[in-house]
Design a protein around this motif. Structure first.
Motif, PDB file in Angstrom:
ATOM      1  N   SER A  39       0.797  -1.225   0.000  1.00  0.00           N
ATOM      2  CA  SER A  39       0.000   0.000   0.000  1.00  0.00           C
ATOM      3  C   SER A  39       0.831   1.278   0.000  1.00  0.00           C
ATOM      4  O   SER A  39       1.675   1.491   0.866  1.00  0.00           O
ATOM      5  CB  SER A  39      -0.910   0.004   1.238  1.00  0.00           C
ATOM      6  N   THR A  40       0.543   2.165  -0.975  1.00  0.00           N
ATOM      7  CA  THR A  40       1.226   3.463  -0.975  1.00  0.00           C
ATOM      8  C   THR A  40       0.630   4.386   0.078  1.00  0.00           C
ATOM      9  O   THR A  40       1.271   5.361   0.480  1.00  0.00           O
ATOM     10  CB  THR A  40       1.155   4.145  -2.356  1.00  0.00           C
ATOM     11  N   ALA A  41      -0.609   4.106   0.514  1.00  0.00           N
ATOM     12  CA  ALA A  41      -1.206   4.902   1.591  1.00  0.00           C
ATOM     13  C   ALA A  41      -0.480   4.649   2.904  1.00  0.00           C
ATOM     14  O   ALA A  41      -0.343   5.547   3.743  1.00  0.00           O
ATOM     15  CB  ALA A  41      -2.694   4.571   1.732  1.00  0.00           C
ATOM     16  N   LEU A  42      -0.001   3.423   3.090  1.00  0.00           N
ATOM     17  CA  LEU A  42       0.700   3.058   4.320  1.00  0.00           C
ATOM     18  C   LEU A  42       2.203   3.293   4.215  1.00  0.00           C
ATOM     19  O   LEU A  42       2.907   3.393   5.235  1.00  0.00           O
ATOM     20  CB  LEU A  42       0.426   1.585   4.647  1.00  0.00           C
ATOM     21  N   VAL A 109      -6.510   4.862   8.265  1.00  0.00           N
ATOM     22  CA  VAL A 109      -6.309   5.947   7.301  1.00  0.00           C
ATOM     23  C   VAL A 109      -7.654   6.417   6.772  1.00  0.00           C
ATOM     24  O   VAL A 109      -8.514   5.609   6.407  1.00  0.00           O
ATOM     25  CB  VAL A 109      -5.391   5.501   6.133  1.00  0.00           C
ATOM     26  N   GLY A 110      -7.858   7.721   6.795  1.00  0.00           N
ATOM     27  CA  GLY A 110      -9.034   8.303   6.184  1.00  0.00           C
ATOM     28  C   GLY A 110      -8.739   8.575   4.725  1.00  0.00           C
ATOM     29  O   GLY A 110      -7.612   8.927   4.362  1.00  0.00           O
ATOM     30  N   VAL A 264       4.673  10.044  15.435  1.00  0.00           N
ATOM     31  CA  VAL A 264       4.866   9.903  13.997  1.00  0.00           C
ATOM     32  C   VAL A 264       3.530   9.912  13.244  1.00  0.00           C
ATOM     33  O   VAL A 264       3.378  10.610  12.235  1.00  0.00           O
ATOM     34  CB  VAL A 264       5.652   8.618  13.666  1.00  0.00           C
ATOM     35  N   LEU A 265       2.545   9.146  13.721  1.00  0.00           N
ATOM     36  CA  LEU A 265       1.264   9.042  13.023  1.00  0.00           C
ATOM     37  C   LEU A 265       0.594  10.397  12.788  1.00  0.00           C
ATOM     38  O   LEU A 265       0.191  10.704  11.655  1.00  0.00           O
ATOM     39  CB  LEU A 265       0.304   8.119  13.781  1.00  0.00           C
ATOM     40  N   TYR A 270      -2.111  10.039   9.757  1.00  0.00           N
ATOM     41  CA  TYR A 270      -2.795   8.796  10.099  1.00  0.00           C
ATOM     42  C   TYR A 270      -3.551   8.958  11.424  1.00  0.00           C
ATOM     43  O   TYR A 270      -3.353   9.929  12.154  1.00  0.00           O
ATOM     44  CB  TYR A 270      -1.799   7.644  10.255  1.00  0.00           C
ATOM     45  N   ILE A 271      -4.367   7.973  11.714  1.00  0.00           N
ATOM     46  CA  ILE A 271      -5.120   7.945  12.958  1.00  0.00           C
ATOM     47  C   ILE A 271      -4.654   6.736  13.752  1.00  0.00           C
ATOM     48  O   ILE A 271      -4.585   5.624  13.215  1.00  0.00           O
ATOM     49  CB  ILE A 271      -6.632   7.848  12.678  1.00  0.00           C
TER      50      ILE A 271
END
Length: 290
Positions: A39-42, A109-110, A264-265, A270-271
């Motif tokens: 995942s590029t979102a992660l 992730v939203g 970091v999140l 990120y949530i």
């Protein structure tokens, strides 16, 4: 005489170089490499946590690549990588035997629509969003914006971000055929520079170059994801093939540590899984977190 001196100098340089290169090669082979793909979102989170982890765990190298959720799950299932990063439950992907994989939820992730500024639209209803991505609405003036054709930009088939957006943002409808891109960063760049463009990406990719609209009056914020008001979100999963070995288990624990989850999140958009007031299972059932 000059020629002999030159030959001697070359021999010395080659010998020194060989010794140096030999040391580097031995150093790398003596270390532990953890390969994460998907995942590029992660990806930004795993990269940031990996750099931090390496700084305090000498000899451990965290190698992170994108490629999308489908790629990550397929490669970890095949044993080609140690960690498969995904925006979906493994059971949601065709061709993946979820029983062989172990799920490690590390964040939430939203996901938000991204609109080009020239469209002059900062609010949509979910019904309008569905009509736009199924090409029932083709011009921004139909939703109160500029007289400008709508240009759809999708993530590639197999992308976890796309699957999440279609499932929760489009209520299961499939986005119409349009250009496809394999990374969230590329999507944002195209939307920001293409008049009338619209796509979607994780909150962390929404910046001043694009517009992240409200949906039915709800803003795409972490707080609204945490309490269930914003429905387009997913868990960020890291999968291993079976139970992880000690070093990998240590890095996974670091990903959900207090330091990473609280410092970091938030910086990356990120949530934390510890902030969620609701939880959602594979079937989409939502329950309160006690």
């Amino acid at each position: 005489m000059k020629r002999n001196w030159l030959i001697s100098s070359i021999v010395v340089v080659v010998l020194v170089g060989a010794l140096t290169w030999g040391f580097v090669a031995r150093s790398q082979s003596a270390g532990v490499n953890i390969d994460a793909v998907g995942s590029t979102a992660l990806q930004p989170l795993v990269e940031a946590a990996g750099e931090d982890y390496q700084a305090t765990h000498k000899g451990v190298f965290i190698n992170v690549q994108g490629g999308g959720t489908g790629t990550g799950l397929a490669q970890v299932q095949a044993g080609a990588v140690d960690l498969g990063d995904a925006d979906l439950f493994a059971a949601e992907k065709d061709g993946i035997d979820a029983k062989k994989l172990v799920d490690h939820k590390v964040a939430v992730v939203g996901i938000t629509p991204l609109i080009n500024k020239e469209a002059h639209v900062d609010a949509l209803t979910q019904t309008q969003l569905i009509q736009i991505f199924t090409k029932q609405i083709k011009n921004w003036k139909e939703v109160g914006g500029a007289d400008l054709p709508i240009v759809l930009v999708n993530r590639v088939t197999g992308s976890g971000t796309r699957a999440t957006f279609e499932k929760w943002g489009l209520k299961g409808a499939e986005a119409a055929d349009a250009q496809e891109q394999d990374s969230s960063g590329t999507v944002r760049s195209i939307v920001s520079t293409t008049p009338g463009a619209i796509s979607y990406a994780a909150f962390s990719y929404a910046d001043g170059s694009v517009v992240a609209p409200t949906l039915d009056g709800v803003k795409p914020t972490k707080a609204n994801v945490a309490d269930g008001k914003w429905v387009i979100w997913s868990y960020e999963h890291v999968y291993t093939l079976g139970q992880p070995k000690a070093t990998i288990k240590s890095f996974l624990a670091y990903l959900v540590s207090h330091k990473i989850q609280t410092t970091v999140l938030p910086k990356l958009g990120y949530i934390s899984i510890h902030e969620m007031q609701i939880q959602r299972d594979l079937q989409g059932k939502i329950t309160s977190v006690k």
